[in-house]
Design a protein around this motif. Structure first.
Motif, PDB file in Angstrom:
ATOM      1  N   TRP A   1       0.762  -0.955  -0.230  1.00  0.00           N
ATOM      2  CA  TRP A   1       0.109   0.030  -0.647  1.00  0.00           C
ATOM      3  C   TRP A   1       0.592   1.519   0.010  1.00  0.00           C
ATOM      4  O   TRP A   1       0.334   2.209  -0.705  1.00  0.00           O
TER       5      TRP A   1
ATOM      6  N   PHE B   1       2.360   1.639  -3.212  1.00  0.00           N
ATOM      7  CA  PHE B   1       1.206   1.901  -4.692  1.00  0.00           C
ATOM      8  C   PHE B   1       0.475   3.717  -4.116  1.00  0.00           C
ATOM      9  O   PHE B   1       0.365   4.110  -4.975  1.00  0.00           O
ATOM     10  N   ILE B   2       0.964   3.896  -2.887  1.00  0.00           N
ATOM     11  CA  ILE B   2       0.311   4.938  -2.133  1.00  0.00           C
ATOM     12  C   ILE B   2       1.063   6.728  -3.291  1.00  0.00           C
ATOM     13  O   ILE B   2       1.171   7.321  -3.551  1.00  0.00           O
TER      14      ILE B   2
ATOM     15  N   LEU C   1       1.523   7.296  -6.790  1.00  0.00           N
ATOM     16  CA  LEU C   1       0.132   7.661  -6.890  1.00  0.00           C
ATOM     17  C   LEU C   1       0.341   9.404  -6.933  1.00  0.00           C
ATOM     18  O   LEU C   1      -0.121   9.936  -7.514  1.00  0.00           O
TER      19      LEU C   1
ATOM     20  N   THR D   1       2.877   9.788  -9.570  1.00  0.00           N
ATOM     21  CA  THR D   1       2.032   9.945 -10.977  1.00  0.00           C
ATOM     22  C   THR D   1       0.583  11.626 -10.934  1.00  0.00           C
ATOM     23  O   THR D   1       1.186  12.493 -12.072  1.00  0.00           O
ATOM     24  N   ALA D   2       1.042  11.741  -9.365  1.00  0.00           N
ATOM     25  CA  ALA D   2      -0.128  12.979  -9.439  1.00  0.00           C
ATOM     26  C   ALA D   2       1.424  14.370  -9.741  1.00  0.00           C
ATOM     27  O   ALA D   2       0.887  15.723 -10.021  1.00  0.00           O
TER      28      ALA D   2
ATOM     29  N   SER E   1       2.047  14.763 -13.478  1.00  0.00           N
ATOM     30  CA  SER E   1       0.926  15.898 -14.227  1.00  0.00           C
ATOM     31  C   SER E   1       1.194  16.702 -14.177  1.00  0.00           C
ATOM     32  O   SER E   1       0.733  17.419 -14.375  1.00  0.00           O
TER      33      SER E   1
ATOM     34  N   GLN F   1       1.078   8.286 -16.607  1.00  0.00           N
ATOM     35  CA  GLN F   1       0.817   7.589 -16.601  1.00  0.00           C
ATOM     36  C   GLN F   1       1.148   6.198 -16.747  1.00  0.00           C
ATOM     37  O   GLN F   1       1.337   5.437 -16.018  1.00  0.00           O
TER      38      GLN F   1
ATOM     39  N   SER G   1       1.836   5.695 -13.101  1.00  0.00           N
ATOM     40  CA  SER G   1       0.769   5.011 -12.282  1.00  0.00           C
ATOM     41  C   SER G   1       1.250   3.531 -12.817  1.00  0.00           C
ATOM     42  O   SER G   1       0.377   2.520 -11.948  1.00  0.00           O
TER      43      SER G   1
END
Length: 186
Positions: A43, A46-47, A50, A53-54, A57, A166, A169
């Motif tokens: 987890w 995963f975080i 993310l 990715t943010a 972006s 992308q 992620s």
């Protein structure tokens, strides 16, 4: 290549993390603490994926070094907190509290035990077929993990022409199954 080399030494870090979780928990609660540590890995990955990715972006692919700087800073802060909290005095207080509450301190009875005085050589250890098989399996696992964690994102970006955010992620999709597995398989 540096990330792959670093990945091969993660197993030693994993052992230290598990040992630390067990050292700071009573014998009666060591299993749940190791479970928390193992559940935190997928987890957390995963975080962090993310967040990467943010960041990509928001700031663009040319700022790809930003996540490395942020996560290094978070790691340094976490280490400083750990260093400040995990003192000999706090550990002695923890052990006294365990005894006062009728629980077993994690290291009770281990001082000077036969297992602590063994100084086997690597060659002798690898003669044991159980250890050799495990070492080989760990190597294959680390190699596969290094492939997923390192090669997937650049492959998707440069060969698949996927946007870097992308691709970042996509690089953490495997943590979803690992995280759900930690919850439901147990």
């Amino acid at each position: 290549i540096v990330l792959i080399i670093r990945g091969f030494f993660n197993a030693a870090g994993e052992s230290c993390e598990v040992g630390m979780m067990q050292e700071w928990s009573t014998r009666e609660r060591q299993g749940i603490m190791v479970g928390f540590q193992h559940t935190g890995y997928p987890w957390g990955s995963f975080i962090s994926g993310l967040i990467t990715t943010a960041l990509l972006s928001a700031f663009g692919a040319d700022k790809w070094g930003l996540p490395f700087m942020i996560f290094a800073g978070v790691g340094i802060i976490a280490w400083l907190i750990w260093r400040g909290m995990c003192t000999k005095e706090r550990y002695e207080k923890y052990e006294a509290d365990c005894v006062a509450n009728g629980l077993t301190p994690s290291l009770e009875g281990l001082e000077g035990g036969a297992d602590n005085t063994s100084h086997a050589k690597l060659g002798d250890i690898l003669k044991n077929p159980n250890v050799l098989i495990f070492a080989f399996a760990a190597f294959v696992n680390d190699f596969a993990y290094a492939g997923i964690s390192y090669w997937l994102t650049p492959y998707a970006t440069y060969i698949g022409h996927v946007d870097t955010a992308q691709a970042a992620s996509l690089g953490v999709v495997f943590t979803i199954t690992g995280g759900l597995g930690q919850i439901f398989w147990g």
